[in-house]
Design a protein around this motif. Structure first.
Motif, PDB file in Angstrom:
ATOM      1  N   GLU A 267      17.511 -20.128  -5.662  1.00  0.00           N
ATOM      2  CA  GLU A 267      18.511 -19.073  -5.563  1.00  0.00           C
ATOM      3  C   GLU A 267      18.023 -17.923  -4.695  1.00  0.00           C
ATOM      4  OE1 GLU A 267      19.293 -17.600  -9.499  1.00  0.00           O
ATOM      5  OE2 GLU A 267      17.170 -17.283  -9.928  1.00  0.00           O
ATOM      6  N   TRP A 268      18.992 -17.169  -4.167  1.00  0.00           N
ATOM      7  CA  TRP A 268      18.716 -15.963  -3.377  1.00  0.00           C
ATOM      8  C   TRP A 268      19.807 -14.948  -3.674  1.00  0.00           C
ATOM      9  CZ3 TRP A 268      21.878 -13.652   0.309  1.00  0.00           C
ATOM     10  CH2 TRP A 268      21.303 -12.595   1.029  1.00  0.00           C
ATOM     11  N   PHE A 269      19.396 -13.685  -3.757  1.00  0.00           N
ATOM     12  CA  PHE A 269      20.333 -12.603  -4.022  1.00  0.00           C
ATOM     13  C   PHE A 269      20.084 -11.501  -3.006  1.00  0.00           C
ATOM     14  CE2 PHE A 269      21.001  -8.464  -6.186  1.00  0.00           C
ATOM     15  CZ  PHE A 269      22.383  -8.538  -6.336  1.00  0.00           C
ATOM     16  N   GLY A 270      21.152 -10.956  -2.411  1.00  0.00           N
ATOM     17  CA  GLY A 270      20.973  -9.911  -1.421  1.00  0.00           C
ATOM     18  C   GLY A 270      22.260  -9.164  -1.153  1.00  0.00           C
ATOM     19  N   CYS A 277      25.695 -10.529  -2.334  1.00  0.00           N
ATOM     20  CA  CYS A 277      25.828 -11.969  -2.127  1.00  0.00           C
ATOM     21  C   CYS A 277      24.853 -12.710  -3.032  1.00  0.00           C
ATOM     22  CB  CYS A 277      25.529 -12.361  -0.679  1.00  0.00           C
ATOM     23  SG  CYS A 277      26.570 -11.575   0.542  1.00  0.00           S
ATOM     24  N   TYR A 278      25.239 -13.902  -3.445  1.00  0.00           N
ATOM     25  CA  TYR A 278      24.369 -14.759  -4.253  1.00  0.00           C
ATOM     26  C   TYR A 278      24.473 -16.181  -3.700  1.00  0.00           C
ATOM     27  CZ  TYR A 278      22.388 -17.243  -8.263  1.00  0.00           C
ATOM     28  OH  TYR A 278      21.625 -18.049  -9.069  1.00  0.00           O
ATOM     29  N   LEU A 279      23.320 -16.792  -3.470  1.00  0.00           N
ATOM     30  CA  LEU A 279      23.230 -18.127  -2.874  1.00  0.00           C
ATOM     31  C   LEU A 279      22.408 -19.018  -3.788  1.00  0.00           C
ATOM     32  CD1 LEU A 279      23.322 -20.120  -0.377  1.00  0.00           C
ATOM     33  CD2 LEU A 279      21.329 -18.889   0.482  1.00  0.00           C
ATOM     34  N   ARG A 280      22.906 -20.231  -4.042  1.00  0.00           N
ATOM     35  CA  ARG A 280      22.175 -21.138  -4.931  1.00  0.00           C
ATOM     36  C   ARG A 280      22.380 -22.590  -4.496  1.00  0.00           C
ATOM     37  NH1 ARG A 280      20.032 -21.189 -10.219  1.00  0.00           N
ATOM     38  NH2 ARG A 280      20.328 -23.126 -11.371  1.00  0.00           N
ATOM     39  N   THR A 281      21.293 -23.346  -4.510  1.00  0.00           N
ATOM     40  CA  THR A 281      21.387 -24.781  -4.279  1.00  0.00           C
ATOM     41  C   THR A 281      21.361 -25.508  -5.616  1.00  0.00           C
ATOM     42  OG1 THR A 281      18.975 -24.943  -4.038  1.00  0.00           O
ATOM     43  CG2 THR A 281      20.264 -24.725  -2.025  1.00  0.00           C
ATOM     44  N   VAL A 286      25.448 -26.525  -2.001  1.00  0.00           N
ATOM     45  CA  VAL A 286      24.921 -25.187  -1.720  1.00  0.00           C
ATOM     46  C   VAL A 286      26.105 -24.239  -1.855  1.00  0.00           C
ATOM     47  CG1 VAL A 286      23.866 -23.644  -0.039  1.00  0.00           C
ATOM     48  CG2 VAL A 286      23.168 -26.042  -0.122  1.00  0.00           C
ATOM     49  N   ASN A 287      26.029 -23.299  -2.798  1.00  0.00           N
ATOM     50  CA  ASN A 287      27.152 -22.401  -3.071  1.00  0.00           C
ATOM     51  C   ASN A 287      26.799 -20.966  -2.687  1.00  0.00           C
ATOM     52  OD1 ASN A 287      28.852 -24.417  -4.148  1.00  0.00           O
ATOM     53  ND2 ASN A 287      27.823 -24.266  -6.127  1.00  0.00           N
ATOM     54  N   VAL A 288      27.759 -20.272  -2.081  1.00  0.00           N
ATOM     55  CA  VAL A 288      27.602 -18.871  -1.703  1.00  0.00           C
ATOM     56  C   VAL A 288      28.711 -18.065  -2.364  1.00  0.00           C
ATOM     57  CG1 VAL A 288      27.537 -17.216   0.190  1.00  0.00           C
ATOM     58  CG2 VAL A 288      26.588 -19.516   0.526  1.00  0.00           C
ATOM     59  N   TRP A 289      28.322 -17.063  -3.163  1.00  0.00           N
ATOM     60  CA  TRP A 289      29.288 -16.161  -3.802  1.00  0.00           C
ATOM     61  C   TRP A 289      29.163 -14.762  -3.199  1.00  0.00           C
ATOM     62  CZ3 TRP A 289      26.902 -19.932  -6.755  1.00  0.00           C
ATOM     63  CH2 TRP A 289      27.719 -20.718  -7.578  1.00  0.00           C
ATOM     64  N   THR A 290      30.245 -14.026  -3.182  1.00  0.00           N
ATOM     65  CA  THR A 290      30.229 -12.621  -2.804  1.00  0.00           C
ATOM     66  C   THR A 290      30.887 -11.806  -3.909  1.00  0.00           C
ATOM     67  OG1 THR A 290      32.326 -12.860  -1.604  1.00  0.00           O
ATOM     68  CG2 THR A 290      30.293 -13.089  -0.324  1.00  0.00           C
ATOM     69  N   ALA A 291      30.442 -10.556  -4.056  1.00  0.00           N
ATOM     70  CA  ALA A 291      31.018  -9.662  -5.066  1.00  0.00           C
ATOM     71  C   ALA A 291      32.170  -8.880  -4.437  1.00  0.00           C
ATOM     72  CB  ALA A 291      29.960  -8.716  -5.605  1.00  0.00           C
ATOM     73  N   CYS A 355      17.492 -17.154   2.506  1.00  0.00           N
ATOM     74  CA  CYS A 355      18.390 -16.000   2.622  1.00  0.00           C
ATOM     75  C   CYS A 355      19.645 -16.401   3.379  1.00  0.00           C
ATOM     76  CB  CYS A 355      17.710 -14.814   3.321  1.00  0.00           C
ATOM     77  SG  CYS A 355      17.446 -15.038   5.076  1.00  0.00           S
ATOM     78  N   LEU A 356      20.621 -15.510   3.323  1.00  0.00           N
ATOM     79  CA  LEU A 356      21.854 -15.647   4.089  1.00  0.00           C
ATOM     80  C   LEU A 356      21.768 -14.652   5.242  1.00  0.00           C
ATOM     81  CD1 LEU A 356      24.593 -17.178   3.912  1.00  0.00           C
ATOM     82  CD2 LEU A 356      25.496 -15.178   2.717  1.00  0.00           C
ATOM     83  N   CYS A 357      21.956 -15.148   6.475  1.00  0.00           N
ATOM     84  CA  CYS A 357      21.871 -14.298   7.665  1.00  0.00           C
ATOM     85  C   CYS A 357      23.250 -14.219   8.308  1.00  0.00           C
ATOM     86  CB  CYS A 357      20.874 -14.858   8.671  1.00  0.00           C
ATOM     87  SG  CYS A 357      19.211 -15.081   8.025  1.00  0.00           S
ATOM     88  N   GLY A 358      23.818 -13.026   8.390  1.00  0.00           N
ATOM     89  CA  GLY A 358      25.175 -12.925   8.905  1.00  0.00           C
ATOM     90  C   GLY A 358      26.149 -13.579   7.950  1.00  0.00           C
ATOM     91  N   ASP A 359      27.342 -13.822   8.417  1.00  0.00           N
ATOM     92  CA  ASP A 359      28.368 -14.380   7.543  1.00  0.00           C
ATOM     93  C   ASP A 359      28.290 -15.890   7.400  1.00  0.00           C
ATOM     94  OD1 ASP A 359      29.496 -11.942   6.964  1.00  0.00           O
ATOM     95  OD2 ASP A 359      30.828 -11.983   8.700  1.00  0.00           O
ATOM     96  N   ASN A 360      27.588 -16.552   8.314  1.00  0.00           N
ATOM     97  CA  ASN A 360      27.707 -18.011   8.314  1.00  0.00           C
ATOM     98  C   ASN A 360      26.406 -18.768   8.580  1.00  0.00           C
ATOM     99  OD1 ASN A 360      27.369 -17.320  10.953  1.00  0.00           O
ATOM    100  ND2 ASN A 360      29.190 -18.376  11.723  1.00  0.00           N
ATOM    101  N   ARG A 361      25.261 -18.112   8.425  1.00  0.00           N
ATOM    102  CA  ARG A 361      23.999 -18.812   8.678  1.00  0.00           C
ATOM    103  C   ARG A 361      23.110 -18.721   7.451  1.00  0.00           C
ATOM    104  NH1 ARG A 361      19.130 -17.720  11.759  1.00  0.00           N
ATOM    105  NH2 ARG A 361      19.838 -15.572  12.038  1.00  0.00           N
ATOM    106  N   VAL A 362      22.607 -19.863   7.007  1.00  0.00           N
ATOM    107  CA  VAL A 362      21.753 -19.940   5.829  1.00  0.00           C
ATOM    108  C   VAL A 362      20.355 -20.397   6.258  1.00  0.00           C
ATOM    109  CG1 VAL A 362      21.409 -21.005   3.564  1.00  0.00           C
ATOM    110  CG2 VAL A 362      23.722 -20.547   4.380  1.00  0.00           C
TER     111      VAL A 362
END
Length: 410
Positions: A267-270, A277-281, A286-291, A355-362
């Motif tokens: 997981e990654w949180f940032g 944003c929260y990212l988890r495999t 691979v799921n990406v959530w936004t608040a 981490c998540l870089c920009g809107d569309n790069r993991v």
């Protein structure tokens, strides 16, 4: 004529404030006028704000087995080439990054110290030792307790009416030695260092949380966020000195309740694009959530759900080449002895989010390599490849010209 002069200066400031900090450090030698302009606190604040509003670069501390860490992607992120040797000389490790400043922790087994550093111009300051109130509690009759600590940096590059300011928040938990620290919440206390006073103070705020993860805390809109190992986020409003606990997406809460593992590698949180944003495999995705709102009213929305089997199927050649470069470890072991990767044979925990870089790069760790996956084009790029990696810590970075002489004490 005077108006034209001011107009030209405004145009210069507007253009120069959008350039990389590394370039501006060189441009100070162009003329006395440019040196004065680039060194002016108002310009430094404008440049830092512009830099932070863009998509930040990332760099990583790479820890190899049996050796000191080294930095990856530091030059591309605008970081001075002397940073690695500086950290080696000081015996310090980077433990976090905030709006162009990094904070470093030096621990020699007997004592520890905290440094705040601008890695673009290599200006730094050492902080005084934190207060010892929690340490006193570990003496008799509390000798069977230990202290878990985590530290976060809060720095807003927009200069206020009283100048620049940063604060450091130290979170301490008193944990019974006989108790596995991830099994139950622990009481938390907070210490705060304020650059305006140059001293630590105990906050009256207390809370209770499971052990905080090793990941660097995130500073966003005046609040520091720590990810805990049990599907919660500890939020601390730095100015109000108030804390609360937030829950991760309900799907993650359910998954973590059903496991006793304290592993946070998946997981990654940032903070990205103005929100959390929260990212988890998982085993299959691979799921990406936004608040959707600020922290107290935050509702998690699933932004991307990527099928890992499709990713593997579409990139078999690249992933097979990674496997064949290294010894087949438990992370990437196939059910057959052959090192050839098959979609149905792959352990989907092969990928660890960085981490998540920009809107569309993991950025993902795959074995001993860092891969960049573009969500829109569905393509992989191998960023780097190492040997005998223990772990990576990835930090966002936006270069600025801030020096610590700009932080005035009351």
């Amino acid at each position: 004529m005077v108006e034209a002069h001011h107009l030209n200066e405004d145009i210069y400031q507007n253009i120069l404030s959008r350039l990389p900090a590394k370039s501006l450090l060189q441009y100070r030698t162009v003329s006395k006028q440019w040196r004065a302009m680039i060194s002016d606190p108002q310009f430094i604040s404008l440049h830092a704000s512009n830099s932070c509003s863009k998509s930040s670069h990332v760099f990583a501390s790479v820890y190899l087995k049996g050796s000191r860490p080294f930095l990856w992607n530091a030059s591309a992120a605008g970081i001075h080439s002397a940073l690695e040797s500086f950290l080696l000389q000081k015996g310090a490790d980077i433990v976090g990054s905030c709006n162009g400043l990094v904070f470093c922790w030096n621990y020699d087994g007997l004592s520890s110290s905290i440094m705040i550093l601008n890695p673009t111009n290599m200006d730094y300051i050492s902080l005084p030792d934190p207060l010892k109130e929690m340490s006193l509690m570990c003496q008799e009759p509390f000798a069977s307790y230990s202290i878990e600590t985590s530290v976060g940096l809060a720095f807003d590059p927009c200069m206020g009416s009283t100048g620049f300011n940063y604060q450091v928040v130290l979170v301490e938990a008193l944990v019974p030695n006989w108790q596995a620290s991830y099994e139950t919440p622990h009481g938390l206390k907070f210490q705060i260092y304020n650059s305006k006073t140059g001293a630590w103070s105990m906050s009256g705020e207390t809370n209770s949380s499971h052990t905080l993860s090793d990941a660097s805390p995130v500073y966003h809109k005046g609040v520091l966020f720590w990810l805990s190992i049990k599907a919660q986020i500890l939020a601390f409003d730095v100015e109000r000195q108030q804390s609360c606990l937030l829950e991760l997406p309900s799907q993650i809460v359910e998954e973590k309740r059903n496991t006793s593992s304290a592993n946070c590698d998946d997981e990654w949180f940032g903070a990205l694009g103005g929100g959390l944003c929260y990212l988890r495999t998982g085993n299959t995705t691979v799921n990406v959530w936004t608040a959707t709102a600020d922290y107290k009213e935050a509702q998690w929305v699933l932004k991307y759900s990527l099928c890992l089997q499709s990713i593997v199927y579409n990139h078999l050649c690249l992933l097979n080449s990674l496997l064949n470069r290294h010894t087949c470890s438990s992370e990437m072991v196939c059910s057959k002895r052959s090192l050839d990767l098959k979609v149905c044979e792959m352990d989907m925990k092969f990928f660890h989010p960085l981490c998540l870089c920009g809107d569309n790069r993991v950025l993902l760790r795959a074995g001993d390599s860092i891969l960049s996956y573009d969500i829109e084009t569905e393509t992989f790029v191998e960023c780097c490849d190492f040997r005998n990696v223990n772990f990576f810590y990835v930090y966002p970075h936006c270069s600025n010209l801030v020096t610590f002489s700009l932080f005035k004490r009351n």
